[in-house]
Design a protein around this motif. Structure first.
Motif, short mmCIF file in Angstrom:
data_model
loop_
_atom_site.label_atom_id
_atom_site.label_comp_id
_atom_site.label_asym_id
_atom_site.label_seq_id
_atom_site.Cartn_x
_atom_site.Cartn_y
_atom_site.Cartn_z
N ILE A 192 1.10 -1.21 -0.20
CA ILE A 192 -0.40 -0.18 -0.20
C ILE A 192 1.10 1.69 -0.14
N GLU A 193 0.31 2.23 -0.61
CA GLU A 193 1.55 3.28 -0.79
C GLU A 193 0.94 4.46 -0.24
N GLU A 194 1.33 5.33 0.42
CA GLU A 194 1.30 6.26 1.37
C GLU A 194 0.03 7.30 0.55
N LYS A 195 0.09 7.81 -0.54
CA LYS A 195 -0.64 8.52 -1.22
C LYS A 195 -2.76 7.83 -1.19
N GLU A 196 -1.77 6.07 -1.11
CA GLU A 196 -3.26 5.68 -0.74
C GLU A 196 -3.98 5.91 0.50
N VAL A 197 -3.17 5.79 1.44
CA VAL A 197 -3.59 5.90 2.64
C VAL A 197 -4.29 7.24 2.93
N TYR A 198 -4.07 8.39 2.43
CA TYR A 198 -4.53 9.83 2.61
C TYR A 198 -5.24 9.05 1.90
N THR A 199 -6.08 8.89 0.60
CA THR A 199 -6.96 9.29 -0.28
C THR A 199 -8.39 8.41 1.08
N ILE A 200 -8.16 6.90 0.77
CA ILE A 200 -8.99 6.39 1.95
C ILE A 200 -9.21 7.27 2.74
N ARG A 237 -4.46 2.13 10.60
CA ARG A 237 -3.17 1.76 10.54
C ARG A 237 -3.57 0.90 9.46
N LYS A 238 -2.39 1.27 8.99
CA LYS A 238 -0.77 0.50 7.64
C LYS A 238 -0.47 -0.54 7.98
N GLU A 239 -0.74 -2.13 7.84
CA GLU A 239 0.32 -2.38 7.04
C GLU A 239 0.81 -2.12 6.13
N LYS A 240 2.54 -3.44 6.24
CA LYS A 240 2.24 -3.41 4.49
C LYS A 240 1.27 -3.45 3.59
#
Ligand code: ASP
Ligand code: MG
Length: 391
Positions: free
Chosen positions: A269-277, A292-295
């Protein structure tokens, strides 16, 4: 006593027969007390039905119009009760929230009471009338009707108690007080004679449908004398009061309102995807806890009622991710000071361990132990109740 406020909930006034019981109860109190103010909810499922009807007309009805619509439920009850009391020879008058001087802020659907101008109310009381106020509503400075949030009639009642400096506020419903657990789930749940405002607040926050939590905040702030009682029996009742320092367990509740949502991606998962979510959820007013984000996955908790909306929103943007959800159980054990020694937590953990329950999170405050876990069955809650309360 000089002045009392009596509040009757929806199931206590669901039909004419019950309304008659309420009228007789009001009369018996009026014989003892000079000033009687009655706050009523909408009858039975009226509010739910009005919401459904509006949703048949529009998927997203305007909030102003919803307040206009929902406030009618309480007005129907107030006028009916007044008609009945007058017929029985007890002069009464019904008032809408705005006629009763209840001024709120501008927030539709969850308005807060700014002040109550009690002139009209006092004038009617001076004439010897029983004053019946439609609960759950007020008026804002634009002269629009507002409502106080679901279950808000309790708050109307306590706010009127404060404004009128009333001696007592009775919250009548079809149960005879506050119980140590939901009696539908735990048959041996016992009625509490007293509970403190802080403990009551924790019970209300845990999701138990007892009293509107803002009415408890108000009660605490102004040190009100509030009693929860049954409409249909003179026995029982629970007094909600300032502080009881007994360090014993008062109540155990369980709710299943939270879900963990997991989004799994075949690759990292990329950081920018996490922001979008996160931003997608925020823009849609969805609260994501424990994000929270894991691999290759993102996990968060949200309200179960929002799960379909969340799936729909995120599946659209991330069709390549796999989404799963899991319902969680939240166990709340309430009692002022119960976390001061480890005994109660220890006993609870031992029972959870015996049933192999996977604990996700434990949160302690002065008045509660909150345990989030994967599926706690009613049998387990029963055993914990037996250990900590029935003994
Ligand atoms: N009738 C409103 C509701 O159902 C307010 C209340 O009952 O206190 O939420
Ligand atoms: Mg209620």
């Amino acid at each position: 006593m000089n002045t009392v406020v009596l509040k009757f909930g929806g199931s206590s006034i669901a039909d004419n027969i019950k309304l008659n019981v309420v009228a007789e109860k009001v009369i018996s109190i009026k014989k003892e007390v000079k000033n009687v103010v009655v706050v009523v909810s909408a009858q039975g499922k009226t509010t739910d039905n009005l919401i459904k009807e509006a949703q048949e007309l529009s998927a997203i009805p305007e909030e102003r119009e919803m307040d206009m619509l929902l406030s009618t439920g309480e007005q129907i009850t107030a006028s009916k009760l007044s008609i009945l009391l007058n017929r029985k020879g007890y002069p009464a008058i019904s008032l809408t929230g705005w006629q009763a001087g209840i001024m709120t802020n501008l927030v539709h659907k969850t308005a807060k009471i700014d002040q109550i101008c009690t002139e009209r109310l006092e004038k009617e009381l001076e004439k010897g009338k029983i004053v019946i106020v439609a609960g759950f509503q007020g008026i804002d400075e634009k002269q629009d009707i507002t409502t106080l949030g679901r279950g808000g009639s309790d708050t109307t009642a306590v706010a009127l108690q404060v404004a009128l400096n009333a001696d007592k506020c009775y919250i009548f419903s079809d149960v005879d007080g506050i119980y140590s657990a939901d009696p539908n789930m735990i048959t041996v749940a016992k009625r509490l004679d007293e509970i403190s405002f802080d403990e009551m607040q924790e019970i209300a926050d845990s999701g138990a449908k007892v009293l509107h939590n803002r009415c408890i905040q108000l009660g605490k702030k102004f040190n009100c004398d509030i009693v929860a009682k049954s409409t249909f029996s003179d026995q029982g009742g629970t007094k909600i009061c300032k502080k009881i320092e007994s360090a014993e367990v008062k109540s155990i509740t369980k709710n299943e309102k939270l879900v963990t949502i997991t989004m799994e991606k075949p690759t990292l998962i990329e950081e920018k995807e996490v922001y979008t979510i996160y931003q997608t959820l925020l823009e849609n007013n969805i609260i994501a806890e424990a994000f929270r984000k894991e691999k290759n996955e993102v996990k968060f908790r949200t309200d179960k009622a929002e799960q379909n909306k969340v799936r729909e929103l995120l599946e659209k943007q991330f069709p390549y991710c796999e989404m799963t959800q899991e319902i969680l159980s939240k166990l709340t054990i309430v009692g002022y000071g119960i976390t001061q020694d480890n005994k109660i937590l220890n006993q609870t953990i031992n029972i959870l361990k015996k049933y192999d329950i996977e604990i996700i999170d434990i949160h302690l405050t002065q008045s509660k132990i909150e345990i989030l876990a994967k599926q706690i069955s009613n049998d387990v809650v029963n055993e914990i109740h037996e250990k900590l309360i029935t003994k």
